[in-house]
Design an enzyme around this catalytic site. Structure first.
Site, PDB file in Angstrom:
ATOM      1  N   LEU A 163      -5.774   6.483   2.457  1.00  0.00           N
ATOM      2  CA  LEU A 163      -7.218   6.971   2.180  1.00  0.00           C
ATOM      3  C   LEU A 163      -8.552   6.023   2.407  1.00  0.00           C
ATOM      4  O   LEU A 163      -9.557   6.840   2.636  1.00  0.00           O
ATOM      5  CB  LEU A 163      -6.922   7.573   0.701  1.00  0.00           C
ATOM      6  N   LYS A 179       0.994  -1.305  -0.067  1.00  0.00           N
ATOM      7  CA  LYS A 179      -0.153   0.190   0.054  1.00  0.00           C
ATOM      8  C   LYS A 179       0.938   1.348  -0.055  1.00  0.00           C
ATOM      9  O   LYS A 179       0.543   2.106   0.433  1.00  0.00           O
ATOM     10  CB  LYS A 179      -0.970  -0.173   1.294  1.00  0.00           C
ATOM     11  N   ARG A 180       2.092   1.184  -0.584  1.00  0.00           N
ATOM     12  CA  ARG A 180       3.045   2.205  -0.816  1.00  0.00           C
ATOM     13  C   ARG A 180       3.200   3.023   0.431  1.00  0.00           C
ATOM     14  O   ARG A 180       3.355   4.312   0.694  1.00  0.00           O
ATOM     15  CB  ARG A 180       2.600   3.191  -1.807  1.00  0.00           C
ATOM     16  N   GLY A 240       0.956  12.778   3.597  1.00  0.00           N
ATOM     17  CA  GLY A 240       1.563  12.497   4.976  1.00  0.00           C
ATOM     18  C   GLY A 240       2.977  12.160   5.136  1.00  0.00           C
ATOM     19  O   GLY A 240       3.618  12.234   6.082  1.00  0.00           O
ATOM     20  N   ARG A 287      -7.498  15.564  -3.578  1.00  0.00           N
ATOM     21  CA  ARG A 287      -8.427  14.541  -2.950  1.00  0.00           C
ATOM     22  C   ARG A 287      -9.480  15.135  -2.310  1.00  0.00           C
ATOM     23  O   ARG A 287     -10.223  14.397  -1.558  1.00  0.00           O
ATOM     24  CB  ARG A 287      -7.399  13.886  -2.040  1.00  0.00           C
ATOM     25  N   GLU A 292      -3.367  16.755  -1.586  1.00  0.00           N
ATOM     26  CA  GLU A 292      -4.647  16.910  -0.789  1.00  0.00           C
ATOM     27  C   GLU A 292      -5.552  17.683  -1.321  1.00  0.00           C
ATOM     28  O   GLU A 292      -6.988  17.308  -1.590  1.00  0.00           O
ATOM     29  CB  GLU A 292      -4.327  17.625   0.541  1.00  0.00           C
ATOM     30  N   ALA A 308       3.310   7.046   0.740  1.00  0.00           N
ATOM     31  CA  ALA A 308       2.064   7.617   0.019  1.00  0.00           C
ATOM     32  C   ALA A 308       1.329   8.564   0.999  1.00  0.00           C
ATOM     33  O   ALA A 308       0.043   8.795   0.363  1.00  0.00           O
ATOM     34  CB  ALA A 308       1.358   6.833  -0.595  1.00  0.00           C
ATOM     35  N   LEU A 310      -1.458   9.604   3.967  1.00  0.00           N
ATOM     36  CA  LEU A 310      -2.352   8.948   4.806  1.00  0.00           C
ATOM     37  C   LEU A 310      -3.086   7.650   4.279  1.00  0.00           C
ATOM     38  O   LEU A 310      -3.213   7.920   2.799  1.00  0.00           O
ATOM     39  CB  LEU A 310      -3.369  10.262   5.091  1.00  0.00           C
ATOM     40  N   GLU A 331       4.844  15.024   5.241  1.00  0.00           N
ATOM     41  CA  GLU A 331       4.628  15.585   6.536  1.00  0.00           C
ATOM     42  C   GLU A 331       5.618  14.843   7.615  1.00  0.00           C
ATOM     43  O   GLU A 331       6.221  15.394   8.434  1.00  0.00           O
ATOM     44  CB  GLU A 331       3.118  15.591   7.168  1.00  0.00           C
TER      45      GLU A 331
HETATM   46  C1  1HE Z   1      -2.991   3.526  -1.185  1.00  0.00           C
HETATM   47  C2  1HE Z   1      -2.425   4.890  -0.954  1.00  0.00           C
HETATM   48  C3  1HE Z   1      -3.147   5.817   0.128  1.00  0.00           C
HETATM   49  C4  1HE Z   1      -1.242   3.995  -2.517  1.00  0.00           C
HETATM   50  N1  1HE Z   1      -3.946   5.324   0.613  1.00  0.00           N
HETATM   51  N2  1HE Z   1      -3.946   3.175  -0.251  1.00  0.00           N
HETATM   52  N3  1HE Z   1      -1.925  10.407  -0.760  1.00  0.00           N
HETATM   53  C5  1HE Z   1      -1.978  10.248  -1.933  1.00  0.00           C
HETATM   54  O1  1HE Z   1      -3.062  11.024  -2.579  1.00  0.00           O
HETATM   55  C6  1HE Z   1      -1.156   9.438  -2.771  1.00  0.00           C
HETATM   56  C7  1HE Z   1      -1.968   8.205  -3.445  1.00  0.00           C
HETATM   57  N4  1HE Z   1      -0.945   7.455  -4.191  1.00  0.00           N
HETATM   58  C8  1HE Z   1      -0.500   7.438  -5.282  1.00  0.00           C
HETATM   59  O2  1HE Z   1      -0.324   8.606  -5.926  1.00  0.00           O
HETATM   60  C9  1HE Z   1       0.391   6.405  -5.823  1.00  0.00           C
HETATM   61  O3  1HE Z   1      -0.029   5.124  -5.130  1.00  0.00           O
HETATM   62  C10 1HE Z   1       1.904   6.519  -5.559  1.00  0.00           C
HETATM   63  C11 1HE Z   1       2.527   7.500  -6.534  1.00  0.00           C
HETATM   64  C12 1HE Z   1       2.358   6.757  -4.124  1.00  0.00           C
HETATM   65  C13 1HE Z   1       2.564   5.323  -6.266  1.00  0.00           C
HETATM   66  O4  1HE Z   1       2.234   4.691  -7.275  1.00  0.00           O
HETATM   67  P1  1HE Z   1       2.250   3.046  -7.783  1.00  0.00           P
HETATM   68  O5  1HE Z   1       1.969   3.150  -9.267  1.00  0.00           O
HETATM   69  O6  1HE Z   1       3.808   2.807  -7.270  1.00  0.00           O
HETATM   70  O7  1HE Z   1       1.413   2.423  -6.819  1.00  0.00           O
HETATM   71  P2  1HE Z   1      -0.200   2.191  -6.777  1.00  0.00           P
HETATM   72  O8  1HE Z   1      -0.515   1.270  -7.926  1.00  0.00           O
HETATM   73  O9  1HE Z   1      -0.821   3.541  -7.198  1.00  0.00           O
HETATM   74  O10 1HE Z   1      -0.636   1.716  -5.578  1.00  0.00           O
HETATM   75  C14 1HE Z   1      -0.423   0.302  -4.983  1.00  0.00           C
HETATM   76  C15 1HE Z   1      -1.491   0.141  -3.921  1.00  0.00           C
HETATM   77  O11 1HE Z   1      -1.321   0.976  -2.827  1.00  0.00           O
HETATM   78  C16 1HE Z   1      -2.987   0.396  -4.343  1.00  0.00           C
HETATM   79  O12 1HE Z   1      -3.745  -0.563  -3.908  1.00  0.00           O
HETATM   80  P3  1HE Z   1      -4.497  -2.048  -4.779  1.00  0.00           P
HETATM   81  O13 1HE Z   1      -5.285  -2.529  -3.470  1.00  0.00           O
HETATM   82  O14 1HE Z   1      -4.904  -1.408  -5.763  1.00  0.00           O
HETATM   83  O15 1HE Z   1      -2.940  -2.818  -4.993  1.00  0.00           O
HETATM   84  C17 1HE Z   1      -3.467   1.816  -3.964  1.00  0.00           C
HETATM   85  O16 1HE Z   1      -4.544   1.967  -3.854  1.00  0.00           O
HETATM   86  C18 1HE Z   1      -2.635   1.786  -2.544  1.00  0.00           C
HETATM   87  N5  1HE Z   1      -2.211   3.139  -2.260  1.00  0.00           N
HETATM   88  N6  1HE Z   1      -1.370   5.133  -1.973  1.00  0.00           N
HETATM   89  C19 1HE Z   1      -4.548   3.964   0.610  1.00  0.00           C
HETATM   90  N7  1HE Z   1      -2.490   6.743   0.282  1.00  0.00           N
HETATM   91  C20 1HE Z   1      -2.765  13.538   8.023  1.00  0.00           C
HETATM   92  S1  1HE Z   1      -3.270  14.088   6.701  1.00  0.00           S
HETATM   93  C21 1HE Z   1      -2.361  13.551   5.496  1.00  0.00           C
HETATM   94  C22 1HE Z   1      -2.988  13.756   4.033  1.00  0.00           C
HETATM   95  C23 1HE Z   1      -2.655  12.978   3.027  1.00  0.00           C
HETATM   96  O17 1HE Z   1      -1.561  12.328   3.244  1.00  0.00           O
HETATM   97  S2  1HE Z   1      -3.114  13.246   1.540  1.00  0.00           S
HETATM   98  C24 1HE Z   1      -2.283  12.400   0.181  1.00  0.00           C
HETATM   99  C25 1HE Z   1      -2.863  11.000   0.318  1.00  0.00           C
END
Ligand code: 1HE
Length: 259
Positions: free
Chosen positions: A63, A22-23, A106, A132, A129, A59, A61, A109
């Site tokens: 989500l 889940k990265r 995060g 999202r 964010e 990656a 929080l 962060e």
């Molecule tokens: C996740 C998450 C996550 C990946 N929560 N499950 N963060 C984001 O908006 C970033 C979201 N993630 C991405 O943009 C990409 O995953 C990455 C650029 C980080 C990596 O890409 P990649 O191609 O290597 O991986 P992937 O195929 O996108 O992800 C692999 C799996 O991880 C996939 O799940 P699967 O069940 O389909 O295999 C994704 O859904 C899962 N995954 N990132 C949950 N973040 C305290 S406030 C803080 C606020 C924030 O942090 S907002 C920013 C959130």
């Protein structure tokens, strides 16, 4: 532990974010494990390193978990991140980040809570964010904004801009840029070096510098005098100062000639 690896290398605690499928997205259970690992490190190490297993540092929080929360649960979750990241940012140990791949949301962060960030050439940084429909909640509006500046952070959040490692270094988000795959080794080496400092000096560096940054000039200088005097009169300072005067301690070395 389900989400972290923990290793003690000499005086350095090395914590690995370990949810690569889940990265390394941070869930509530993940943050509690991190809390426990930080407390363990504080008890048995003199410095710490945080890195990520798999293709990315973090990656942000989780989500999937966040989407199911009520507003008030969200507030408590954010406050818990602040508390735990606060132990890194103004705590007992100096913390070094070894960054690669995505350092987003995060993840940035978390990285911003550490004192020193080492990033390899694969690292990239973003605050998605805005895209999202949420806001930063793990301290970025204070810590990341102070590192890179308000205008840059606002741009990243409004436009979804992702920046590469060279830009991150120019923007003060990372202090060291190393070739691919070398961040962990370099971070451990730097942490080991910091671990040899007097504990009281490290504590003052971690806890006084950011507080003094928050003060006006006169208050900052006043507080500095007390911390300077308190550290300089510690038994460890006396021992170290005498060691230098007796030519038993190393000199400052020119850049490039250090071991
Ligand atoms: C996740 C998450 C996550 C990946 N929560 N499950 N963060 C984001 O908006 C970033 C979201 N993630 C991405 O943009 C990409 O995953 C990455 C650029 C980080 C990596 O890409 P990649 O191609 O290597 O991986 P992937 O195929 O996108 O992800 C692999 C799996 O991880 C996939 O799940 P699967 O069940 O389909 O295999 C994704 O859904 C899962 N995954 N990132 C949950 N973040 C305290 S406030 C803080 C606020 C924030 O942090 S907002 C920013 C959130």
């Amino acid at each position: 532990m389900d989400y972290l690896t923990y290793e003690l290398i000499g005086d350095v605690a090395v914590l690995g974010l370990n949810r690569p499928e889940k990265r390394n997205a941070i869930s509530d259970a993940f943050i509690e494990e991190l809390a426990g690992a930080i407390r363990r490190a504080e008890a048995e190490a003199k410095a710490g390193v945080i890195h990520g297993h798999g293709p990315h540092f973090c990656a942000g929080l989780d989500l999937a978990e966040h989407v199911k929360k009520t507003p008030f649960e969200g507030v408590h979750g954010s406050r818990r991140w602040h508390e735990v990241f606060g132990w890194l940012h103004r705590g007992k140990l100096p913390w070094f980040g070894a960054l690669h791949g995505a350092v987003v949301g995060g993840g940035l962060e978390l990285a911003s809570s550490l004192q020193v960030r080492v990033a390899d050439s694969t690292a990239f940084f973003a605050l998605p964010e805005g895209q999202r429909g949420i806001f930063v909640g793990g301290g970025a509006s204070v810590r990341s904004a102070r590192l890179m500046g308000l205008a840059r952070m606002t741009d990243m959040m409004l436009t979804g801009r992702a920046i590469d490692v060279e830009t991150a270094e120019r923007w003060n988000l990372v202090q060291y840029v190393v070739p691919e795959g070398m961040a962990l080794e370099r971070a451990v080496e730097l942490a080991a070096r910091a671990a040899t400092n007097a504990e009281i000096s490290n504590y003052a560096i971690i806890n006084a510098l950011p507080r003094i940054q928050d003060m006006g000039t006169d208050d900052g200088l006043f507080v500095e005098s007390f911390i300077a005097s308190f550290t300089a009169t510690s038994p460890e300072a006396e021992e170290r100062l005498n060691a230098f005067l007796q030519k038993k301690a190393g000199k400052v070395t020119r850049p490039g000639s250090e071991a």
